[in-house]
Motif scaffolding. Sequence first.
Motif, PDB file in Angstrom:
ATOM      1  N   ASP A   1       2.213  -7.629   1.924  1.00 38.36           N
ATOM      2  CA  ASP A   1       2.716  -7.466   0.554  1.00 38.36           C
ATOM      3  C   ASP A   1       3.527  -6.173   0.455  1.00 38.36           C
ATOM      4  O   ASP A   1       4.570  -6.126  -0.187  1.00 38.36           O
ATOM      5  N   GLU A   2       3.018  -5.123   1.094  1.00 34.04           N
ATOM      6  CA  GLU A   2       3.739  -3.840   1.097  1.00 34.04           C
ATOM      7  C   GLU A   2       5.105  -4.022   1.761  1.00 34.04           C
ATOM      8  O   GLU A   2       6.105  -3.480   1.315  1.00 34.04           O
TER       9      GLU A   2
ATOM     10  N   THR B   1      -6.625  -6.551   5.011  1.00 32.35           N
ATOM     11  CA  THR B   1      -5.701  -5.422   5.144  1.00 32.35           C
ATOM     12  C   THR B   1      -4.340  -5.913   5.623  1.00 32.35           C
ATOM     13  O   THR B   1      -3.297  -5.424   5.193  1.00 32.35           O
TER      14      THR B   1
ATOM     15  N   ALA C   1      -6.384   1.927   5.285  1.00 30.99           N
ATOM     16  CA  ALA C   1      -6.238   0.977   4.173  1.00 30.99           C
ATOM     17  C   ALA C   1      -5.009   0.091   4.338  1.00 30.99           C
ATOM     18  O   ALA C   1      -4.755  -0.782   3.519  1.00 30.99           O
TER      19      ALA C   1
ATOM     20  N   THR D   1      10.879   2.384   4.002  1.00 35.11           N
ATOM     21  CA  THR D   1      11.130   2.407   2.550  1.00 35.11           C
ATOM     22  C   THR D   1      12.591   2.803   2.349  1.00 35.11           C
ATOM     23  O   THR D   1      13.235   3.326   3.268  1.00 35.11           O
TER      24      THR D   1
ATOM     25  N   LYS E   1       8.348  -3.121  -0.287  1.00 34.10           N
ATOM     26  CA  LYS E   1       8.985  -1.827  -0.003  1.00 34.10           C
ATOM     27  C   LYS E   1       9.905  -1.831   1.211  1.00 34.10           C
ATOM     28  O   LYS E   1      10.860  -1.075   1.271  1.00 34.10           O
TER      29      LYS E   1
ATOM     30  N   PHE F   1      -2.495  -7.257   2.760  1.00 35.59           N
ATOM     31  CA  PHE F   1      -1.993  -6.156   1.940  1.00 35.59           C
ATOM     32  C   PHE F   1      -0.746  -5.538   2.584  1.00 35.59           C
ATOM     33  O   PHE F   1       0.250  -5.255   1.922  1.00 35.59           O
ATOM     34  N   ARG F   2      -0.791  -5.354   3.920  1.00 36.88           N
ATOM     35  CA  ARG F   2       0.364  -4.767   4.615  1.00 36.88           C
ATOM     36  C   ARG F   2       1.594  -5.654   4.471  1.00 36.88           C
ATOM     37  O   ARG F   2       2.709  -5.175   4.329  1.00 36.88           O
TER      38      ARG F   2
ATOM     39  N   GLN G   1      -2.023   1.127   4.001  1.00 36.01           N
ATOM     40  CA  GLN G   1      -0.981   1.575   3.061  1.00 36.01           C
ATOM     41  C   GLN G   1       0.081   2.386   3.782  1.00 36.01           C
ATOM     42  O   GLN G   1      -0.214   3.023   4.799  1.00 36.01           O
ATOM     43  N   LEU G   2       1.254   2.404   3.191  1.00 34.45           N
ATOM     44  CA  LEU G   2       2.304   3.229   3.774  1.00 34.45           C
ATOM     45  C   LEU G   2       1.986   4.708   3.527  1.00 34.45           C
ATOM     46  O   LEU G   2       1.502   5.075   2.454  1.00 34.45           O
TER      47      LEU G   2
ATOM     48  N   TYR H   1      -4.657   6.458   4.670  1.00 26.77           N
ATOM     49  CA  TYR H   1      -3.563   5.501   4.442  1.00 26.77           C
ATOM     50  C   TYR H   1      -3.566   4.433   5.536  1.00 26.77           C
ATOM     51  O   TYR H   1      -3.456   3.244   5.272  1.00 26.77           O
TER      52      TYR H   1
ATOM     53  N   ASP I   1      -7.157  -1.443  10.398  1.00 24.61           N
ATOM     54  CA  ASP I   1      -6.011  -1.954   9.644  1.00 24.61           C
ATOM     55  C   ASP I   1      -5.573  -3.339  10.114  1.00 24.61           C
ATOM     56  O   ASP I   1      -4.601  -3.882   9.615  1.00 24.61           O
TER      57      ASP I   1
END
Length: 218
Positions: A175-176, A169, A45, A79, A180, A172-173, A47-48, A42, A164
């Motif tokens: 956007d997350e 990446t 990538a 989140t 969220k 992407f973070r 990701q959370l 995670y 990361d």
Amino acid sequence: MGKGTQARRLSSAFAVPHIATGDMLRAAIQSHTPLGLRVADYLHAGQLVPDEIMVAVVNQRLGDPDVARGFIMDGFPRTMRQAEVFGEFLAGDGQGPARKPESKAERKIDGVIVLDAPVEALVARIAGRRTCESCQKSYHVTSHPAKVEGVCDRCGGTLVQRVDDAEATVRFRLDEYAAKTKPVLDYFAKQRWPLLPVDAIGDIDQVFGRIYSAVLLS
Ligand code: AMP
């Protein structure tokens, strides 16, 4: 910008522990613990990490005696689910190891520091970051370069870009974050936790000055 650096400074200024979920996860990955093995993909990538894992990690940390007099929380909650669990912990009716009988009393949030920065500035900032493989000291290719490119000033270790921190990446973070984490601010407002917006553009001292005054004035 640089929430980790600012949070560390606040923690020394107020003499309370700094609880940084990202640091805890990276330490677990480096020491190959079962937690580290579960979360490595995670982090790499961008990701959370799933909520159940994060809630368990934070609950355990909040059960340690050193947090009884207060703490700086860095990187949590990210989140809605994490925010709700954290809210229950603060209200004194959460579950889990952190709810020791002697810590049942309600706790309150003094302030939620919201660091504001335009997306492109964040991308430049994070994608330019370099970290020493050996001692983890942090540099930046333009704003804080090492004396000799690629070599740590402090220990002579090799400077690398954290996986990361690669540009794709980072985007992407972000956007997350928008999908969220941003909605969590509404939850904070509903709980009446004081939101303290701070302009995060500037050098470390300038931004720290703004954070420190926002906290003192809140
Ligand atoms: P940070 O150092 O706070 O930017 O965190 C680095 C990475 O750790 C994040 O990109 C996530 O993969 C993971 N992480 C840290 N805190 C959390 C959290 N509260 N919830 C989910 N993942 C997290």
